[in-house]
Design a protein around this motif. Sequence first.
Motif, PDB file in Angstrom:
ATOM      1  N   GLY A   1       0.833  -1.198   0.000  1.00 43.30           N
ATOM      2  CA  GLY A   1       0.000   0.000   0.000  1.00 43.30           C
ATOM      3  C   GLY A   1       0.866   1.246   0.000  1.00 43.30           C
ATOM      4  O   GLY A   1       0.693   2.151  -0.805  1.00 43.30           O
TER       5      GLY A   1
ATOM      6  N   ASN B   1      -4.054  -5.182   0.192  1.00 45.52           N
ATOM      7  CA  ASN B   1      -2.912  -5.034  -0.704  1.00 45.52           C
ATOM      8  C   ASN B   1      -2.168  -6.365  -0.838  1.00 45.52           C
ATOM      9  O   ASN B   1      -2.209  -7.209   0.050  1.00 45.52           O
TER      10      ASN B   1
ATOM     11  N   ASN C   1      -4.148  -7.314   4.465  1.00 50.52           N
ATOM     12  CA  ASN C   1      -3.031  -7.285   3.532  1.00 50.52           C
ATOM     13  C   ASN C   1      -2.417  -8.686   3.465  1.00 50.52           C
ATOM     14  O   ASN C   1      -2.376  -9.408   4.460  1.00 50.52           O
TER      15      ASN C   1
END
Length: 357
Positions: free
Chosen positions: A148, A167, A189
């Motif tokens: 990110g 991400n 993530n």
Amino acid sequence: MEVQKKTTPAVFNVKEFGAVGNGKTDDTAAFQAALDAARPHEGMVTVPAGQYCIRSVRVYEGTALCGEGLHGAKDGGSSLLYFGDGTDKGCLDISDAYGCVIHGLNLEGQHRGKSVCGIYLERKGTGKNVEDTSHIENCRVADFSGDGLHYNGMWCDSVRHCLFEDNGRFGIFVSGWDVFFFDNIFRRNRAAGLGCLDNAFNSVTAQNNRFTENGGPGMQFKGASMATFMSNTFENNAGPGVEIGDRGQVTNSFLMMGNTFLGNAREGKNEYSTQLYADFTHNFLINGNTFLPGADGFAPDYCITVKRLWSTQICNNTMSGAMKKAAFCDLGAKNGYVTVCDNVGTPVTALPLSFDE
């Protein structure tokens, strides 16, 4: 008497440079033109509400790129939709953009490419021996194939009130010094929420952040110096809430106090089935943290796994129901001056607790 003249900040609206913001038109050239115009004035580029399709754009020293987005908002506000060919290092390139500000933007990576970051900083070396002092505030950075936010060689930067989610690698990858993280959320993530695996992670402060449901640890780093983590929450991560590893450099002068760990290491095995993993530490204080099972009752095997400690205190932590087997997994190799005391806890198998009325 000298009268100072009033100065009006130089403000440039991307729509005045041709940006459309309809979610279909390529607005890259308009964004870059606005940033180029702001550069000599160290001005502000404003981004009205809309959906702007852009590839990679360059942000300059002393400039600000400011939208109207709200923290965590997917719809509405100022959204930048990355639609490059996947070869860019980042959607917003803030390398050597000393003193820049990114505020109020929703950055969507749309999972393009293999390692495209939302915001990318690489200290390229322009002859300036000064702090970057970039500020990332009130942004959402999501769905990028890389990190990110990628900091490579940063110095004295801050990230506040941001959401990094979904991400492809880290929410934030850090390599640098003097960085401050306040009131952010790191969620889902693929790797850790916040990580540093191969370079410096020094003079770091992280406070009031939330790390939840990441595909690895909530926070992961190898070697650090003068770091302070306080009042953070680590919840339901696939790996330990915090994992401190070894890359040949001891983790030195580290404080972890007042944090909450809930149901971490959901995919952890053996010694990594633990809420907190610490290896190769020196002058390390783990004090006053709360360890709990997840809301669904999940608990890993251990609360804290330790190895190769020196001059370390692990005291005054609460651990009731936060582990299946034992509070500590001691892998040995203590070098000395280690104190473990006044930690209270009961394995989850012993719950529920009964109390005298």
